[in-house]
Design a protein around this motif. Structure first.
Motif, PDB file in Angstrom:
ATOM      1  N   ILE A 199      28.898  19.972  28.063  1.00  0.00           N
ATOM      2  CA  ILE A 199      28.606  21.471  27.645  1.00  0.00           C
ATOM      3  C   ILE A 199      27.750  21.992  27.976  1.00  0.00           C
ATOM      4  N   VAL A 200      27.434  22.039  28.680  1.00  0.00           N
ATOM      5  CA  VAL A 200      26.372  23.372  29.909  1.00  0.00           C
ATOM      6  C   VAL A 200      27.849  23.031  30.449  1.00  0.00           C
ATOM      7  N   LYS A 201      28.512  22.518  31.186  1.00  0.00           N
ATOM      8  CA  LYS A 201      29.280  23.048  32.271  1.00  0.00           C
ATOM      9  C   LYS A 201      30.241  24.121  31.511  1.00  0.00           C
ATOM     10  N   ARG A 202      30.820  24.131  30.617  1.00  0.00           N
ATOM     11  CA  ARG A 202      31.579  24.789  29.513  1.00  0.00           C
ATOM     12  C   ARG A 202      30.832  25.790  28.733  1.00  0.00           C
ATOM     13  N   GLU A 203      29.680  25.857  28.377  1.00  0.00           N
ATOM     14  CA  GLU A 203      28.748  27.489  27.429  1.00  0.00           C
ATOM     15  C   GLU A 203      28.220  27.680  28.442  1.00  0.00           C
ATOM     16  N   PRO A 204      28.900  29.230  28.905  1.00  0.00           N
ATOM     17  CA  PRO A 204      27.956  29.888  29.156  1.00  0.00           C
ATOM     18  C   PRO A 204      26.921  30.712  28.862  1.00  0.00           C
ATOM     19  N   SER A 205      26.463  30.961  27.941  1.00  0.00           N
ATOM     20  CA  SER A 205      25.257  30.821  27.507  1.00  0.00           C
ATOM     21  C   SER A 205      24.182  29.939  27.834  1.00  0.00           C
ATOM     22  N   LEU A 206      24.771  28.877  28.607  1.00  0.00           N
ATOM     23  CA  LEU A 206      23.367  27.575  28.724  1.00  0.00           C
ATOM     24  C   LEU A 206      23.443  27.385  30.468  1.00  0.00           C
ATOM     25  N   HIS A 207      23.968  28.528  31.064  1.00  0.00           N
ATOM     26  CA  HIS A 207      23.604  28.906  32.570  1.00  0.00           C
ATOM     27  C   HIS A 207      22.641  29.490  32.684  1.00  0.00           C
ATOM     28  N   ILE A 259      19.584  12.049  23.867  1.00  0.00           N
ATOM     29  CA  ILE A 259      19.139  12.096  22.540  1.00  0.00           C
ATOM     30  C   ILE A 259      18.644  13.760  21.965  1.00  0.00           C
ATOM     31  N   ILE A 260      17.288  13.627  23.067  1.00  0.00           N
ATOM     32  CA  ILE A 260      16.396  13.966  22.664  1.00  0.00           C
ATOM     33  C   ILE A 260      16.931  15.644  22.485  1.00  0.00           C
ATOM     34  N   ILE A 282      22.817  23.194  21.841  1.00  0.00           N
ATOM     35  CA  ILE A 282      23.209  21.743  22.080  1.00  0.00           C
ATOM     36  C   ILE A 282      23.666  21.558  21.472  1.00  0.00           C
ATOM     37  N   ARG A 283      23.426  21.248  20.197  1.00  0.00           N
ATOM     38  CA  ARG A 283      23.534  20.749  19.080  1.00  0.00           C
ATOM     39  C   ARG A 283      24.934  21.582  17.966  1.00  0.00           C
ATOM     40  N   GLY A 284      25.130  22.898  17.904  1.00  0.00           N
ATOM     41  CA  GLY A 284      25.936  23.441  17.746  1.00  0.00           C
ATOM     42  C   GLY A 284      27.136  23.084  18.517  1.00  0.00           C
ATOM     43  N   ARG A 285      27.224  22.943  19.784  1.00  0.00           N
ATOM     44  CA  ARG A 285      28.038  22.927  20.771  1.00  0.00           C
ATOM     45  C   ARG A 285      28.982  21.545  20.602  1.00  0.00           C
ATOM     46  N   LEU A 286      27.771  20.742  20.409  1.00  0.00           N
ATOM     47  CA  LEU A 286      28.067  19.266  19.424  1.00  0.00           C
ATOM     48  C   LEU A 286      28.775  18.867  18.043  1.00  0.00           C
ATOM     49  N   LEU A 287      28.263  20.381  17.480  1.00  0.00           N
ATOM     50  CA  LEU A 287      29.559  20.157  16.401  1.00  0.00           C
ATOM     51  C   LEU A 287      30.090  20.589  16.804  1.00  0.00           C
ATOM     52  N   GLN A 288      30.938  21.908  17.576  1.00  0.00           N
ATOM     53  CA  GLN A 288      32.018  22.324  17.184  1.00  0.00           C
ATOM     54  C   GLN A 288      33.042  21.313  17.659  1.00  0.00           C
ATOM     55  N   LEU A 289      32.830  20.370  18.767  1.00  0.00           N
ATOM     56  CA  LEU A 289      33.446  19.333  19.410  1.00  0.00           C
ATOM     57  C   LEU A 289      34.170  18.233  18.182  1.00  0.00           C
ATOM     58  N   PHE A 290      32.893  18.313  17.013  1.00  0.00           N
ATOM     59  CA  PHE A 290      33.332  16.939  16.246  1.00  0.00           C
ATOM     60  C   PHE A 290      34.184  17.162  14.955  1.00  0.00           C
ATOM     61  N   THR A 291      34.531  19.237  14.625  1.00  0.00           N
ATOM     62  CA  THR A 291      34.937  19.498  13.828  1.00  0.00           C
ATOM     63  C   THR A 291      35.868  20.257  14.106  1.00  0.00           C
ATOM     64  N   HIS A 292      35.739  20.869  15.677  1.00  0.00           N
ATOM     65  CA  HIS A 292      36.566  22.043  15.565  1.00  0.00           C
ATOM     66  C   HIS A 292      36.745  23.564  15.021  1.00  0.00           C
ATOM     67  N   LYS A 293      35.911  24.121  14.491  1.00  0.00           N
ATOM     68  CA  LYS A 293      35.553  25.030  13.617  1.00  0.00           C
ATOM     69  C   LYS A 293      34.216  25.764  14.551  1.00  0.00           C
ATOM     70  N   LYS A 294      34.544  26.426  14.917  1.00  0.00           N
ATOM     71  CA  LYS A 294      33.040  27.754  15.040  1.00  0.00           C
ATOM     72  C   LYS A 294      32.085  27.734  14.107  1.00  0.00           C
ATOM     73  N   ILE A 295      31.197  28.085  14.758  1.00  0.00           N
ATOM     74  CA  ILE A 295      29.633  27.944  14.139  1.00  0.00           C
ATOM     75  C   ILE A 295      29.018  29.222  13.693  1.00  0.00           C
ATOM     76  N   ILE A 338      25.132   4.306  25.338  1.00  0.00           N
ATOM     77  CA  ILE A 338      24.895   5.787  24.716  1.00  0.00           C
ATOM     78  C   ILE A 338      24.270   6.735  25.909  1.00  0.00           C
ATOM     79  N   ALA A 339      23.313   6.487  27.577  1.00  0.00           N
ATOM     80  CA  ALA A 339      23.106   6.985  28.176  1.00  0.00           C
ATOM     81  C   ALA A 339      24.479   6.949  28.665  1.00  0.00           C
ATOM     82  N   VAL A 340      25.275   6.978  28.974  1.00  0.00           N
ATOM     83  CA  VAL A 340      26.614   6.900  30.193  1.00  0.00           C
ATOM     84  C   VAL A 340      26.852   8.093  29.188  1.00  0.00           C
ATOM     85  N   LEU A 341      27.331   8.209  27.872  1.00  0.00           N
ATOM     86  CA  LEU A 341      27.896   8.845  26.677  1.00  0.00           C
ATOM     87  C   LEU A 341      27.066  10.177  26.530  1.00  0.00           C
ATOM     88  N   GLY A 342      26.332   9.888  26.403  1.00  0.00           N
ATOM     89  CA  GLY A 342      25.030  10.868  25.700  1.00  0.00           C
ATOM     90  C   GLY A 342      24.761  12.372  27.513  1.00  0.00           C
TER      91      GLY A 342
END
Length: 315
Positions: free
Chosen positions: A51-59, A293-294, A302-315, A40-44
């Motif tokens: 996610i931070v690397k891929r999402e410009p708004s998180l820079h 996890i927190i 981050i939560r929204g980007r995770l949902l995009q990764l798993f659902t492949h849909k725009k949020i 969990i620690a490694v994957l998380g």
């Protein structure tokens, strides 16, 4: 016990890690939560970095500090958990003297880095809430990089004496360490010498790192809470305070297990050794597991980007 473990020697080529003495029969069962926690620690933490690397708004500074925390958690858990699991699964208890000292250095330096990064994140929250108009000009990328470098240098330099102090002593009793990893005091307690210098330095390091960091975080949040209570409406107060919840949870995930572990080691004289060692091992696993996890649950981006990764849909 073999003769090699009881005869006199000054510089042992290897140490023997016992894992968790007293729970040898249950080591396979004990390994299951530790293995799951490590995965969990490694994957998380890798997910946070991705996610931070891929999402410009998180820079922005907050997420740069979060990435530093993720890298630190990854290296810290990897410095202890794989060897611990090899002891549980394969009875691979030997560790070379040099590897033991290297592990000791990483454990102590990375623990200090975690604490320092949480102070940096507290500074980010302070500037964002108390001086919002100056946030972008105060915490520039250059300043963030300098803060990160200062955190690494402080912890790295303060942890340097640990392996050097441990190396200088003669070891003539045994090379068996009743622990799952090479902690500083666990190693030097085997030395045939007066190790008060090690104890004093360990206390100095604890007060100068954890003590000072806890003080600066407390001051930051005192100022933050004062600014929040000055906001005109309850809704504004709650909305602003919610931006601090993830950081407060991350602080709790690091300091509460650390405090509990320290108190048990110092005052739990009647507590069985295996309980103390188990608590100490859990302490090094809890923050790397809980931090992603927190932030994954509490941070909308981050939560929204995770949902995009798993659902492949725009949020």
């Amino acid at each position: 016990m073999s003769d090699s473990n009881t005869t006199d020697f000054t510089n042992p080529s290897t140490f023997i890690l016992l894992g968790i003495p007293g729970l040898e029969e249950a080591r396979v069962w004990i390994s299951i939560p530790f293995c799951a926690g490590y995965i969990i620690a490694v994957l998380g933490n890798f997910t946070i970095l991705f996610i931070v690397k891929r999402e410009p708004s998180l820079h922005v500074p907050m997420y740069y500090f979060l990435c530093m925390l993720a890298v630190t958690d990854l290296v810290l858990s990897t410095s202890t958990l794989p060897k611990m699991l090899s002891i549980f699964w394969f009875n691979s208890r030997e560790i070379s003297f040099s590897a033991c000292l290297t592990q000791m250095y990483f454990v102590h330096s990375l623990s200090g880095m975690e604490s320092g990064i949480l102070v940096a994140m507290a500074l980010d929250r302070y500037v964002a809430i108390c001086h919002p108009l100056r946030h972008s000009t105060t915490l520039t990328n250059s300043v963030v990089a300098k803060i990160g470098l200062a955190v690494v240098l402080r912890s790295g330099i303060l942890a340097l004496p640990y392996p050097f102090l441990a190396r200088q002593w003669p070891y003539c009793r045994t090379n068996i360490i009743p622990h799952s990893y090479c902690g500083h005091m666990a190693v030097v307690n085997l030395a045939c010498a007066d190790i008060r210098l090690n104890s004093y330095y360990g206390l100095f390091d604890l007060l100068s790192v954890i003590g000072m960091d806890a003080f600066f975080i407390a001051v930051s949040y005192t100022l933050i809470l004062r600014a929040i209570f000055r906001l005109p409406t309850k809704d504004a107060q709650l909305k602003t305070f919610r931006t601090c919840i993830s950081h407060l949870c991350a602080i709790s995930a690091l300091y509460i297990p650390d405090l509990f572990s320290s108190l048990m080691l110092r005052f739990g004289h009647n507590v069985p050794l295996y309980v103390l060692i188990l608590i100490n091992c859990v302490y090094h696993l809890v923050p790397p597991v809980l931090h992603p996890i927190i932030y994954g649950v509490r941070t909308k981006q981050i939560r929204g980007r995770l949902l995009q990764l798993f659902t492949h849909k725009k949020i």
